[in-house]
Design a protein around this motif. Structure first.
Motif, PDB file in Angstrom:
ATOM      1  N   THR A   1       0.887  -1.357  -0.062  1.00 58.32           N
ATOM      2  CA  THR A   1      -0.228  -0.045  -0.139  1.00 58.32           C
ATOM      3  C   THR A   1       0.949   1.158   0.007  1.00 58.32           C
ATOM      4  OG1 THR A   1      -0.278   0.194   2.513  1.00 58.32           O
ATOM      5  CG2 THR A   1      -1.844  -1.171   1.391  1.00 58.32           C
ATOM      6  N   TRP A   2       0.291   2.432  -0.255  1.00 57.63           N
ATOM      7  CA  TRP A   2       0.975   3.593  -0.208  1.00 57.63           C
ATOM      8  C   TRP A   2       0.301   4.755   0.312  1.00 57.63           C
ATOM      9  CZ3 TRP A   2      -0.106   7.915  -3.512  1.00 57.63           C
ATOM     10  CH2 TRP A   2      -0.885   7.749  -4.556  1.00 57.63           C
ATOM     11  N   THR A   3       0.854   5.708   0.758  1.00 56.89           N
ATOM     12  CA  THR A   3       0.290   7.000   1.168  1.00 56.89           C
ATOM     13  C   THR A   3       1.166   8.205   1.035  1.00 56.89           C
ATOM     14  OG1 THR A   3       1.199   6.638   3.565  1.00 56.89           O
ATOM     15  CG2 THR A   3      -1.154   5.875   3.135  1.00 56.89           C
ATOM     16  N   THR A   4       0.588   9.358   1.155  1.00 54.96           N
ATOM     17  CA  THR A   4       1.593  10.376   0.940  1.00 54.96           C
ATOM     18  C   THR A   4       1.282  11.389   2.241  1.00 54.96           C
ATOM     19  OG1 THR A   4      -0.263  11.744  -0.322  1.00 54.96           O
ATOM     20  CG2 THR A   4       1.591  10.730  -1.426  1.00 54.96           C
ATOM     21  N   GLY A   5       2.449  11.819   2.715  1.00 57.57           N
ATOM     22  CA  GLY A   5       2.406  12.760   3.863  1.00 57.57           C
ATOM     23  C   GLY A   5       2.351  14.259   3.463  1.00 57.57           C
ATOM     24  N   ARG A   6       2.302  14.904   4.470  1.00 53.49           N
ATOM     25  CA  ARG A   6       2.177  16.639   4.226  1.00 53.49           C
ATOM     26  C   ARG A   6       3.512  17.089   3.633  1.00 53.49           C
ATOM     27  NH1 ARG A   6      -0.830  19.135   9.695  1.00 53.49           N
ATOM     28  NH2 ARG A   6      -2.736  18.046   9.333  1.00 53.49           N
TER      29      ARG A   6
ATOM     30  N   THR B   1       6.522  13.255   1.005  1.00 55.07           N
ATOM     31  CA  THR B   1       6.985  11.966   0.917  1.00 55.07           C
ATOM     32  C   THR B   1       6.120  11.079   0.714  1.00 55.07           C
ATOM     33  OG1 THR B   1       8.710  12.706   2.733  1.00 55.07           O
ATOM     34  CG2 THR B   1       8.277  10.406   2.429  1.00 55.07           C
ATOM     35  N   LEU B   2       6.458   9.862  -0.181  1.00 52.87           N
ATOM     36  CA  LEU B   2       5.429   8.766  -0.530  1.00 52.87           C
ATOM     37  C   LEU B   2       6.069   7.574   0.488  1.00 52.87           C
ATOM     38  CD1 LEU B   2       4.260   8.107  -3.942  1.00 52.87           C
ATOM     39  CD2 LEU B   2       5.062   6.075  -2.607  1.00 52.87           C
ATOM     40  N   THR B   3       5.226   6.994   1.323  1.00 52.93           N
ATOM     41  CA  THR B   3       5.595   5.977   1.997  1.00 52.93           C
ATOM     42  C   THR B   3       5.026   4.796   1.416  1.00 52.93           C
ATOM     43  OG1 THR B   3       5.568   7.392   3.977  1.00 52.93           O
ATOM     44  CG2 THR B   3       5.649   4.996   4.369  1.00 52.93           C
ATOM     45  N   ILE B   4       5.719   3.691   1.155  1.00 55.71           N
ATOM     46  CA  ILE B   4       5.238   2.252   0.913  1.00 55.71           C
ATOM     47  C   ILE B   4       5.378   1.387   2.036  1.00 55.71           C
ATOM     48  CG2 ILE B   4       5.743   0.483  -0.812  1.00 55.71           C
ATOM     49  CD1 ILE B   4       7.026   2.956  -2.446  1.00 55.71           C
ATOM     50  N   THR B   5       4.040   0.595   2.103  1.00 57.42           N
ATOM     51  CA  THR B   5       4.125  -0.339   3.101  1.00 57.42           C
ATOM     52  C   THR B   5       3.949  -1.706   2.534  1.00 57.42           C
ATOM     53  OG1 THR B   5       2.860   1.072   4.914  1.00 57.42           O
ATOM     54  CG2 THR B   5       2.785  -1.270   5.313  1.00 57.42           C
ATOM     55  N   PRO B   6       4.725  -2.458   2.395  1.00 55.00           N
ATOM     56  CA  PRO B   6       4.829  -3.916   1.721  1.00 55.00           C
ATOM     57  C   PRO B   6       3.777  -4.901   2.533  1.00 55.00           C
ATOM     58  CG  PRO B   6       7.174  -3.253   2.059  1.00 55.00           C
ATOM     59  CD  PRO B   6       6.162  -2.272   3.006  1.00 55.00           C
ATOM     60  N   LEU B   7       3.017  -5.471   1.844  1.00 53.60           N
ATOM     61  CA  LEU B   7       2.044  -6.726   2.202  1.00 53.60           C
ATOM     62  C   LEU B   7       2.882  -7.868   2.330  1.00 53.60           C
ATOM     63  CD1 LEU B   7      -0.892  -5.591   0.370  1.00 53.60           C
ATOM     64  CD2 LEU B   7      -0.499  -5.092   2.875  1.00 53.60           C
TER      65      LEU B   7
ATOM     66  N   ARG C   1      11.939  -4.276  -4.850  1.00 51.66           N
ATOM     67  CA  ARG C   1      12.163  -3.228  -3.871  1.00 51.66           C
ATOM     68  C   ARG C   1      12.682  -1.954  -4.780  1.00 51.66           C
ATOM     69  NH1 ARG C   1      12.005  -2.990   1.673  1.00 51.66           N
ATOM     70  NH2 ARG C   1      12.744  -1.115   2.859  1.00 51.66           N
ATOM     71  N   SER C   2      13.454  -2.419  -5.494  1.00 53.04           N
ATOM     72  CA  SER C   2      14.164  -1.188  -6.346  1.00 53.04           C
ATOM     73  C   SER C   2      13.256  -0.737  -7.267  1.00 53.04           C
ATOM     74  CB  SER C   2      15.333  -1.819  -6.904  1.00 53.04           C
ATOM     75  OG  SER C   2      16.153  -0.759  -8.040  1.00 53.04           O
ATOM     76  N   ASP C   3      12.513  -1.543  -7.952  1.00 52.84           N
ATOM     77  CA  ASP C   3      11.671  -1.267  -9.154  1.00 52.84           C
ATOM     78  C   ASP C   3      10.404  -0.628  -8.369  1.00 52.84           C
ATOM     79  OD1 ASP C   3      12.938  -2.483 -10.858  1.00 52.84           O
ATOM     80  OD2 ASP C   3      11.532  -4.387 -11.008  1.00 52.84           O
ATOM     81  N   VAL C   4       9.846  -0.983  -7.103  1.00 51.57           N
ATOM     82  CA  VAL C   4       8.879  -0.121  -6.650  1.00 51.57           C
ATOM     83  C   VAL C   4       9.340   1.294  -6.058  1.00 51.57           C
ATOM     84  CG1 VAL C   4       7.435  -0.014  -4.223  1.00 51.57           C
ATOM     85  CG2 VAL C   4       7.644  -2.098  -5.710  1.00 51.57           C
ATOM     86  N   ALA C   5      10.626   1.494  -5.585  1.00 57.10           N
ATOM     87  CA  ALA C   5      11.147   2.797  -5.242  1.00 57.10           C
ATOM     88  C   ALA C   5      11.175   3.769  -6.437  1.00 57.10           C
ATOM     89  CB  ALA C   5      12.496   2.617  -4.710  1.00 57.10           C
ATOM     90  N   GLU C   6      11.851   3.021  -7.497  1.00 51.56           N
ATOM     91  CA  GLU C   6      11.949   3.963  -8.742  1.00 51.56           C
ATOM     92  C   GLU C   6      10.482   4.342  -9.259  1.00 51.56           C
ATOM     93  OE1 GLU C   6      13.456   3.422 -13.312  1.00 51.56           O
ATOM     94  OE2 GLU C   6      13.637   1.707 -12.184  1.00 51.56           O
ATOM     95  N   GLN C   7       9.385   3.586  -9.219  1.00 56.88           N
ATOM     96  CA  GLN C   7       8.146   4.148  -9.909  1.00 56.88           C
ATOM     97  C   GLN C   7       7.489   4.989  -8.450  1.00 56.88           C
ATOM     98  OE1 GLN C   7       5.346   4.273 -12.744  1.00 56.88           O
ATOM     99  NE2 GLN C   7       7.482   3.255 -12.841  1.00 56.88           N
ATOM    100  N   GLY C   8       7.913   4.884  -7.327  1.00 51.84           N
ATOM    101  CA  GLY C   8       7.229   5.606  -6.205  1.00 51.84           C
ATOM    102  C   GLY C   8       7.707   7.161  -6.608  1.00 51.84           C
ATOM    103  N   GLU C   9       9.114   6.951  -6.732  1.00 52.67           N
ATOM    104  CA  GLU C   9       9.811   8.387  -6.904  1.00 52.67           C
ATOM    105  C   GLU C   9       9.304   9.164  -8.201  1.00 52.67           C
ATOM    106  OE1 GLU C   9      13.944   7.419  -7.267  1.00 52.67           O
ATOM    107  OE2 GLU C   9      14.052   6.985  -5.363  1.00 52.67           O
ATOM    108  N   ALA C  10       8.795   8.459  -9.332  1.00 64.04           N
ATOM    109  CA  ALA C  10       8.247   9.064 -10.455  1.00 64.04           C
ATOM    110  C   ALA C  10       6.899   9.722 -10.004  1.00 64.04           C
ATOM    111  CB  ALA C  10       8.088   8.249 -11.518  1.00 64.04           C
TER     112      ALA C  10
ATOM    113  N   SER D   1       9.230  17.209  -5.276  1.00 67.93           N
ATOM    114  CA  SER D   1       9.946  16.080  -4.216  1.00 67.93           C
ATOM    115  C   SER D   1       9.504  14.715  -5.206  1.00 67.93           C
ATOM    116  CB  SER D   1       8.970  15.915  -3.194  1.00 67.93           C
ATOM    117  OG  SER D   1       9.282  14.861  -2.311  1.00 67.93           O
ATOM    118  N   ASP D   2      10.595  13.833  -4.885  1.00 69.82           N
ATOM    119  CA  ASP D   2      10.521  12.367  -5.200  1.00 69.82           C
ATOM    120  C   ASP D   2      11.094  11.569  -4.134  1.00 69.82           C
ATOM    121  OD1 ASP D   2      13.322  12.864  -5.245  1.00 69.82           O
ATOM    122  OD2 ASP D   2      13.679  12.462  -7.065  1.00 69.82           O
ATOM    123  N   ARG D   3      10.772  12.253  -2.873  1.00 69.13           N
ATOM    124  CA  ARG D   3      11.202  11.214  -1.831  1.00 69.13           C
ATOM    125  C   ARG D   3      10.288   9.935  -1.472  1.00 69.13           C
ATOM    126  NH1 ARG D   3      11.460  16.482   0.445  1.00 69.13           N
ATOM    127  NH2 ARG D   3       9.578  16.556   1.282  1.00 69.13           N
ATOM    128  N   VAL D   4      10.811   8.929  -1.436  1.00 71.65           N
ATOM    129  CA  VAL D   4      10.051   7.685  -1.015  1.00 71.65           C
ATOM    130  C   VAL D   4      10.454   6.997   0.301  1.00 71.65           C
ATOM    131  CG1 VAL D   4       9.678   5.446  -1.838  1.00 71.65           C
ATOM    132  CG2 VAL D   4       9.398   7.176  -3.286  1.00 71.65           C
TER     133      VAL D   4
END
Length: 374
Positions: free
Chosen positions: A324-329, A332-338, A346-355, A365-368
């Motif tokens: 799952t993913w959320t964004t904060g104030r 920053t995009l926070t990813i919680t693996p299930l 993990r690398s692929d998720v981080a790359e797409q999350g930054e985009a 921002s591209d913070r993950v």
């Protein structure tokens, strides 16, 4: 009859939903292909389209809304959807009975003694001048005819029931901009759907014919198939489609899933090899790819099925919901693996999350960050 396992169905879903490879379509064409996007959370369709289209810009969707080529309105399952103007007008009459029955299923007691025809006429009369109205403004005018007996909470429930029956079940209305525009917070204001779009709603078909129902079946299978008739009903909420399916039988092909259920499909629709690599994709809350089926095992594990109706945003990893993913104030995009992700995943998720973080923050921002693996 060929059996399609969950992985094969999942790859077909990704291909139909424009998630296996981003499509080079205009946003309007993508919305039409998908049969609309669920949109009760106004900003979520922007993420849904970004994940599906190669060159999507937020201004594209905002322009479609202000240009009245796309509209926010209640339709499938009595939820707010983003639809092309043509689909909203063509499909509305076919959904009218379902919309009423779903409201009555919740508020039958509160609506006892209310003449629904009279309520509809009162609502249309208030909105006939074309001025945008909030629900409170509409109710202030019409509820005087049906006063609630007793005190709160009974009076509040009666008021809520009147509002939910009035719009959308009785009076087809559009939720107009600025609600739904990019990075805009705005309350709901209603205008008659036909007035907003400049064309009357397509009337119901003559008794014994159902061209809209048949069109819905074809459109659903193009964007969601192969699928069962129960999946179709879960997507649109309509109970009366068996006759439409029967009328189309000769032009459809059939498969079976691992549980023995019949799957219907269009003969030339894409059904990729189950081994086809699936890229990481970030989905918004209530995305069609998850909610568009009665059986969702093709894309999400049973243990996580509740996420799909709780409004959680999810990440597809190897074609299935893996985080799952959320964004904060602070953007920053926070990813919680299930599940435990491999180093490559993990690398692929981080790359797409930054985009995605860059898209959502207009490049600021591209913070993950990752929460701990389970």
């Amino acid at each position: 009859m060929t059996v399609l396992d969950d992985r094969a169905l999942g790859r077909a879903t990704l291909a139909r939903q424009l998630l296996l490879e981003r499509a080079g379509l205009p946003a309007e064409d993508a919305i039409a292909h998908l049969g609309g996007l669920q949109a009760q959370e106004p900003q979520e369709p922007f993420t849904g389209l970004w994940s599906r289209l190669r060159a999507f810009e937020p201004s594209h969707l905002s322009g479609l809304l202000t240009g009245r080529r796309v509209v926010r309105t209640h339709l499938m399952r009595r939820t707010v959807h983003l639809l092309t103007a043509g689909d909203a007008l063509d499909w509305r009459s076919r959904h009218e009975s379902m919309l009423r029955q779903r409201v009555l299923g919740v508020y039958r007691g509160e609506l006892a003694g209310v003449d629904l025809g009279e309520l509809a006429a009162a609502g249309r009369a208030v909105m006939a001048d074309g001025e945008p109205r909030t629900m409170s403004e509409l109710l202030q005018t019409v509820e005087k005819r049906w006063p609630a007996a007793g005190q709160w909470p009974a009076a509040g429930q009666r008021r809520r029931a009147l509002g939910e029956m009035l719009i959308p079940a009785l009076v087809p209305a559009a939720q107009i901009p600025p609600r739904g525009l990019w990075r805009t917070r705005a309350g709901v204001r209603h205008v008659l759907l036909s007035a907003w779009l400049g064309r009357e709603i397509t009337p119901p078909a003559p008794h014994g014919t159902d061209p809209v129902g048949q069109a819905l079946v074809r459109r659903y299978l193009a964007a969601y198939g192969p699928a069962t008739s129960a999946d179709l009903r879960a997507w649109c909420g309509l109970a009366g489609l068996p006759a439409a399916i029967a009328a189309l039988r000769e032009e459809l092909v059939s498969f079976r899933d691992e549980r023995g259920r019949e799957l219907l499909d269009l003969p030339d629709a894409p059904r990729p090899d189950p081994g086809t690599p699936a890229p990481v994709r970030f989905l918004p809350a209530f995305d069609n790819a998850v909610l568009g089926y009665q059986y969702r095992g093709r894309i999400i594990d049973d243990a996580h099925r509740g996420l799909s109706v709780a409004g959680e945003r999810v990440v597809l990893v190897d074609g299935r919901v893996g985080a799952t993913w959320t964004t904060g104030r602070d953007a920053t995009l926070t990813i919680t693996p299930l599940r435990r992700l491999s180093r490559t995943e993990r690398s692929d998720v981080a790359e797409q999350g930054e985009a995605l973080a860059s898209f959502l923050s207009d490049g600021d921002s591209d913070r993950v960050e990752f929460a701990e693996d389970p």
